[in-house]
Scaffold this active site. Structure first.
Site, PDB file in Angstrom:
ATOM      1  N   ASP A  83      30.445 -77.428   0.321  1.00 21.95           N
ATOM      2  CA  ASP A  83      29.514 -76.603   1.074  1.00 21.95           C
ATOM      3  C   ASP A  83      28.775 -75.603   0.194  1.00 21.95           C
ATOM      4  O   ASP A  83      27.877 -74.916   0.666  1.00 21.95           O
ATOM      5  CB  ASP A  83      30.278 -75.841   2.163  1.00 21.95           C
ATOM      6  CG  ASP A  83      29.407 -75.494   3.359  1.00 21.95           C
ATOM      7  OD1 ASP A  83      28.264 -75.973   3.427  1.00 21.95           O
ATOM      8  OD2 ASP A  83      29.871 -74.737   4.226  1.00 21.95           O
ATOM      9  N   ASN A  98      23.461 -77.421   7.207  1.00 23.17           N
ATOM     10  CA  ASN A  98      23.744 -78.756   6.694  1.00 23.17           C
ATOM     11  C   ASN A  98      24.847 -79.442   7.481  1.00 23.17           C
ATOM     12  O   ASN A  98      25.438 -80.417   7.019  1.00 23.17           O
ATOM     13  CB  ASN A  98      24.134 -78.692   5.210  1.00 23.17           C
ATOM     14  CG  ASN A  98      25.415 -77.888   4.975  1.00 23.17           C
ATOM     15  OD1 ASN A  98      25.854 -77.130   5.844  1.00 23.17           O
ATOM     16  ND2 ASN A  98      26.007 -78.028   3.794  1.00 23.17           N
ATOM     17  N   SER A 102      34.550 -56.865  -2.162  1.00 22.17           N
ATOM     18  CA  SER A 102      34.002 -58.024  -2.889  1.00 22.17           C
ATOM     19  C   SER A 102      33.184 -58.914  -1.974  1.00 22.17           C
ATOM     20  O   SER A 102      32.264 -59.601  -2.417  1.00 22.17           O
ATOM     21  CB  SER A 102      35.137 -58.864  -3.478  1.00 22.17           C
ATOM     22  OG  SER A 102      35.562 -58.367  -4.701  1.00 22.17           O
ATOM     23  N   ASN A 154      38.457 -51.392  -3.535  1.00 21.56           N
ATOM     24  CA  ASN A 154      39.404 -51.677  -2.458  1.00 21.56           C
ATOM     25  C   ASN A 154      40.638 -50.785  -2.465  1.00 21.56           C
ATOM     26  O   ASN A 154      41.664 -51.143  -1.890  1.00 21.56           O
ATOM     27  CB  ASN A 154      39.882 -53.139  -2.547  1.00 21.56           C
ATOM     28  CG  ASN A 154      38.768 -54.126  -2.283  1.00 21.56           C
ATOM     29  OD1 ASN A 154      37.765 -53.784  -1.673  1.00 21.56           O
ATOM     30  ND2 ASN A 154      38.931 -55.339  -2.762  1.00 21.56           N
ATOM     31  N   ASP A 169      30.979 -63.217 -12.144  1.00 24.34           N
ATOM     32  CA  ASP A 169      32.310 -63.270 -11.545  1.00 24.34           C
ATOM     33  C   ASP A 169      33.198 -64.210 -12.358  1.00 24.34           C
ATOM     34  O   ASP A 169      32.964 -64.431 -13.548  1.00 24.34           O
ATOM     35  CB  ASP A 169      32.191 -63.714 -10.083  1.00 24.34           C
ATOM     36  CG  ASP A 169      33.181 -63.010  -9.175  1.00 24.34           C
ATOM     37  OD1 ASP A 169      34.393 -63.252  -9.315  1.00 24.34           O
ATOM     38  OD2 ASP A 169      32.738 -62.213  -8.337  1.00 24.34           O
ATOM     39  N   ALA A 191      29.634 -49.872  -9.545  1.00 22.76           N
ATOM     40  CA  ALA A 191      28.884 -49.624  -8.315  1.00 22.76           C
ATOM     41  C   ALA A 191      28.488 -48.161  -8.185  1.00 22.76           C
ATOM     42  O   ALA A 191      27.497 -47.838  -7.525  1.00 22.76           O
ATOM     43  CB  ALA A 191      29.718 -50.051  -7.108  1.00 22.76           C
TER      44      ALA A 191
END
Length: 434
Positions: free
Chosen positions: A176, A223, A365, A303, A168, A313
């Site tokens: 995080d 977490n 995505s 999309n 990407d 894909a």
């Protein structure tokens, strides 16, 4: 003319937080039409169960639940080598038998006059992460649609964690997600600029795309911070295939990224990028080579909201993922067509933002890394139990065999084989763990 592949990303929506009420509501008032007084309880319906229950799953060793026929007493049960322990509602008895002989003794009880016998099954609370945004903003789709809590109860992906490559725009620091990135020293993870720094430096709406995708797949979970990832974090390798300052990736750079993922012995690769009307033998070969080496490749369907899955894909060697909304309907933006394999939540899903915060985003995505994460969970559990990785064909059959069929019966162009179901993947003994 140089071929370019564009990010499959739609604009993100703002994240809205609702404050808790400051004062408790007034106590309920009993309406006059509701009678107050002793409750009249209906008599229990007799159990109509017959025969032998299924001796599968987890149950208490050395215990059975027995429904005797009328006239069958405790002495008859004891004669079959069982010892009654307590009476349960509706005429059931909990009895003890020698551990390991549950099914044999159950069959003997049926021959001696029991009406029905089954194991005393074990149930546990499902594993729920303590990430504060999970209950309000993720549980409805990650658990309600995909069944992740039951899946996590079997594996969080840390048993035998596979390396997951995200090809990407690169990575960005986020409290995080940062701890989940695997950054092997000296490795040129920025294949587009040929350096070791995979930091995202694209422009415009593409900035932070790689972070958003990676957060769905592998934000550090449990977490007590922010959001939960489909896997519980760690072992996500960001491979930057977009050049600095560009929102386009080329055939050559994505092919190099696939080769690097294969060299690093990644087991899963996510491609949340694509192009319409593309035929690219060079990239097709790179993906095929990676798959032949055992790499499961998952990609976004596109999309444009049109018929025809975007490349890559659309390749048979890639698991093509479309998006559904919370009602399990195809998202209006999600491409469809004969190349579609599965669908996953991709409409208003929680993602990490480049500024350290969170937002709701939409796009295939974001559906693709849900499936890639489920693949990683499955591979982790499989490898920890069988000491070998499942091959891509096994993974594919597991996913499509356990998917929740949506739309017309069987595979269709709008939903593929259906909605990915992590809970079924992690417990199925026909397609996944034969």
């Amino acid at each position: 003319m140089k071929r370019v592949l564009f990010l499959a990303l739609l604009a993100a929506t703002a994240l809205l937080l609702t404050a808790c009420p400051q004062t408790p509501p007034p106590p309920p008032v009993n309406p006059s039409e509701c009678p107050v007084g002793p409750l009249q309880v209906q008599a229990e319906e007799p159990l109509r169960l017959q025969g032998l229950g299924r001796f599968e799953g987890e149950y208490v060793p050395g215990e059975l639940l027995v429904l005797p026929r009328p006239g069958v007493g405790v002495g008859t049960l004891r004669a079959q080598g069982v010892e009654p322990q307590e009476s349960l509602p509706q005429g059931l008895l909990r009895v003890k038998v020698p551990p390991g002989q549950e099914k044999v003794r159950a069959e003997a009880l049926l021959r001696a006059g029991a009406q029905y016998v089954q194991p005393n099954y074990v149930y546990r609370p499902l594993l729920v992460p303590n990430d504060p945004l999970y209950p309000s903003y993720q549980r409805a789709y990650l658990n309600g649609l995909v069944g992740l809590e039951a899946a996590w109860d079997r594996s969080t992906g840390r048993d035998e964690p596979p390396l997951v490559a995200v090809l990407d725009t690169g990575t960005l620091p986020h409290g995080d997600v940062q701890a989940s990135f695997y950054l092997p020293p000296g490795v040129k993870l920025d294949v587009a600029d040929d350096d070791t720094d995979p930091t995202d430096q694209t422009t415009g709406s593409s900035f932070g795309h790689g972070l958003r995708v990676a957060s769905i797949l592998g934000a550090e979970t449990d977490n007590a911070l922010g959001m939960a990832g489909v896997t519980w974090g760690k072992y996500v390798v960001p491979i930057k295939v977009f050049k600095d300052g560009s929102s386009e990736a080329t055939t050559g750079d994505i092919a190099k990224g696939m080769d690097l993922a294969r060299a690093l012995e990644a087991r899963v690769a996510n491609l949340s990028l694509g192009g319409a009307n593309v035929s690219d033998p060079v990239l097709e070969n790179a993906i095929s080579q990676a798959r032949a080496a055992g790499l499961v490749v998952v990609g976004a369907a596109g999309n444009a909201g049109t018929y025809g899955v975007f490349f890559p894909a659309s390749l048979p060697s890639v698991i093509a993922v479309g998006a559904v909304d919370p009602a399990k309907q195809r998202a209006s933006f999600s491409n469809c067509g004969p190349g579609l394999d599965l669908v996953a939540p991709g409409d208003s899903v929680l993602v990490a933002k480049p500024d350290g915060d969170y937002e709701l985003g939409s796009g295939t995505s974001f559906a693709s890394p849900v499936v890639a994460g489920v693949v990683a969970l499955y591979m982790s559990k499989y490898a920890s139990e069988r000491k070998a990785w499942p091959n891509p064909d096994q993974v594919y059959q597991c996913l499509i065999g356990t998917a929740e069929d949506l739309g017309p019966s069987g595979r269709d162009d709008e939903y593929g084989f259906g909605l990915v179901r992590a809970d079924r993947v992690m417990s199925d003994t026909t397609y996944c763990f034969p």
